[in-house]
Design a protein around this motif. Sequence first.
Motif, mmCIF file in Angstrom:
data_model
loop_
_atom_site.group_PDB
_atom_site.id
_atom_site.type_symbol
_atom_site.label_atom_id
_atom_site.label_comp_id
_atom_site.label_asym_id
_atom_site.label_seq_id
_atom_site.Cartn_x
_atom_site.Cartn_y
_atom_site.Cartn_z
ATOM 1 N N UNK A 307 44.849 39.705 33.613
ATOM 2 C CA UNK A 307 44.055 38.894 34.620
ATOM 3 C C UNK A 307 44.693 39.503 36.083
ATOM 4 N N UNK A 308 46.071 39.796 36.072
ATOM 5 C CA UNK A 308 46.303 40.384 37.324
ATOM 6 C C UNK A 308 45.699 41.498 37.703
ATOM 7 N N UNK A 309 45.748 42.455 36.935
ATOM 8 C CA UNK A 309 45.018 43.683 37.450
ATOM 9 C C UNK A 309 43.539 43.743 37.552
ATOM 10 N N UNK A 310 42.916 42.523 36.861
ATOM 11 C CA UNK A 310 41.632 42.199 37.089
ATOM 12 C C UNK A 310 41.199 41.651 38.384
ATOM 13 N N UNK A 311 42.302 40.699 38.680
ATOM 14 C CA UNK A 311 42.255 39.910 40.219
ATOM 15 C C UNK A 311 42.505 40.670 41.182
ATOM 16 N N UNK A 312 43.189 41.946 41.313
ATOM 17 C CA UNK A 312 43.511 42.526 42.463
ATOM 18 C C UNK A 312 42.624 43.829 42.530
ATOM 19 N N UNK A 313 41.864 44.048 41.564
ATOM 20 C CA UNK A 313 40.842 45.316 41.516
ATOM 21 C C UNK A 313 40.015 45.404 42.873
ATOM 22 N N UNK A 314 39.437 44.079 43.035
ATOM 23 C CA UNK A 314 38.325 44.238 44.086
ATOM 24 C C UNK A 314 38.954 44.243 45.574
ATOM 25 N N UNK A 315 40.377 44.370 45.596
ATOM 26 C CA UNK A 315 40.911 44.376 46.781
ATOM 27 C C UNK A 315 41.804 45.697 46.953
ATOM 28 N N UNK A 316 41.163 46.518 46.284
ATOM 29 C CA UNK A 316 41.876 47.974 46.030
ATOM 30 C C UNK A 316 41.766 48.575 47.624
ATOM 31 N N UNK A 317 40.500 48.422 48.219
ATOM 32 C CA UNK A 317 40.297 49.069 49.479
ATOM 33 C C UNK A 317 40.812 48.375 50.603
ATOM 34 N N UNK A 318 41.571 47.029 50.459
ATOM 35 C CA UNK A 318 41.961 46.290 51.520
ATOM 36 C C UNK A 318 43.222 46.282 51.329
ATOM 37 N N UNK A 319 44.263 46.572 50.533
ATOM 38 C CA UNK A 319 45.680 46.331 50.482
ATOM 39 C C UNK A 319 46.181 47.272 49.425
ATOM 40 N N UNK A 320 47.498 47.556 49.807
ATOM 41 C CA UNK A 320 48.192 48.191 48.910
ATOM 42 C C UNK A 320 48.850 47.403 48.032
ATOM 43 N N UNK A 321 48.717 47.073 46.758
ATOM 44 C CA UNK A 321 49.283 45.856 45.892
ATOM 45 C C UNK A 321 49.991 46.545 44.789
#
Length: 399
Positions: A307-321
């Motif tokens: 769920x965590x990885x899924x949640x952050x996937x779409x922010x890949x271009x917006x932030x370093x997570x």
Amino acid sequence: MRIAILSDLHIGYERFRKDAFSQAKEALEKACDSADAIIIPGDIFDTRTPKPDVLAEAIVLFNAVKEKKFEAKIIDFHGSRRIYTTAPVLAIPGTHERRTDDVEDPVDLLNLTSLVADIGMGVAVLAKGDEKVAVTVISGVAEERFGEALKSPGLKPVEGAFNILMFHQSIYELLPFSDTFLRMSELPKGFDLYVNGHIHNKVEKMVHGVPFLIPGSTVLTQLKEGETEKKGFFIYDTETGKHEFIRINSRGFEIIKIDAGEAAGEGELAAHVAMRVSEIVSRLGKGCIIRIEVTGNSRHVKRVDMELHEAVKRFRDDAVIEIARKGIEGVAEERDLSGAKGADINSMPVKEIGMGILLSALKKSGYDLKISPTELFERLGSPEKKEKVISEVMKALFE
Ligand SMILES: [Mn+2]
């Protein structure tokens, strides 16, 4: 005189290589614009033996500094080495650069090329008009030997000058996990300003009735709680006795803490994390760094991960997570560092925390070898041929 105090540039830091360069550049440019001298208490470079392309970055940065025609000059110098410039740009090697005896570290190269004056163990006196500022330096000393070095008779303020004592060490009050670390009260009295590097978050304290300043690193390296503030450097004005912190453009950074045990229903965690990340990105701007720390017990570890990885996937271009499950740091803090203040300990790399614990344990057990443990580790980590390193270490230990 206006003195820029700039530290821990970590040029070549691999994870944020461009940031390390551009933020060091901005800090040095701003320092050139508004200060009469620049002093750097260690860790210009991130490693002891940087590659040529990293050295080139440092040369570019310090060549630009050299173009500024400083009115202040080094008029007197006593030290363990030679310096090749009178420009008021003073530096010392830090823990990341320090190498064992007789081997050049990268700050030596900047010194030899006259881009900075590496004061080593020594005193440089700067003058601008009638005003004199003396910078006394203790450098290249292992943590457990620092107390001894402070007792050196040569370590005293210069008469008729504003006196700065500069070093690159751990301080017990800030990192209370090894009793071999220096207490601030042990610092010799009589100086007008104490300047330290090494610690990557900004610190403003008083010692012996005068300021004790640590500017923190110019680049984010440790992704720990103490580093969420904007980066920058200090300018200390010897005339007014005041200092200010000059900010530089650095990536926003925030930590999200998640208790995995609390997210019961499927998809709940993903939704929560996505909402928080999106809020942080809109507040701190594109390119910010977000560390998600997951704690707590969950019977659905795999699902939490997914769920965590899924949640952050779409922010890949917006932030370093970065997603961190509670790991070695958490365990160490609970077991051995119960007396430490969380936020402060969080700003230290695990390796140094380990070294601190080792030193304390050795001291308790009446450790007595010919070589200091810090130096032993430095030698073992040297890039020289293995046989040479081993023979040197054997010599140091048993001869
Ligand atoms: Mn550093």
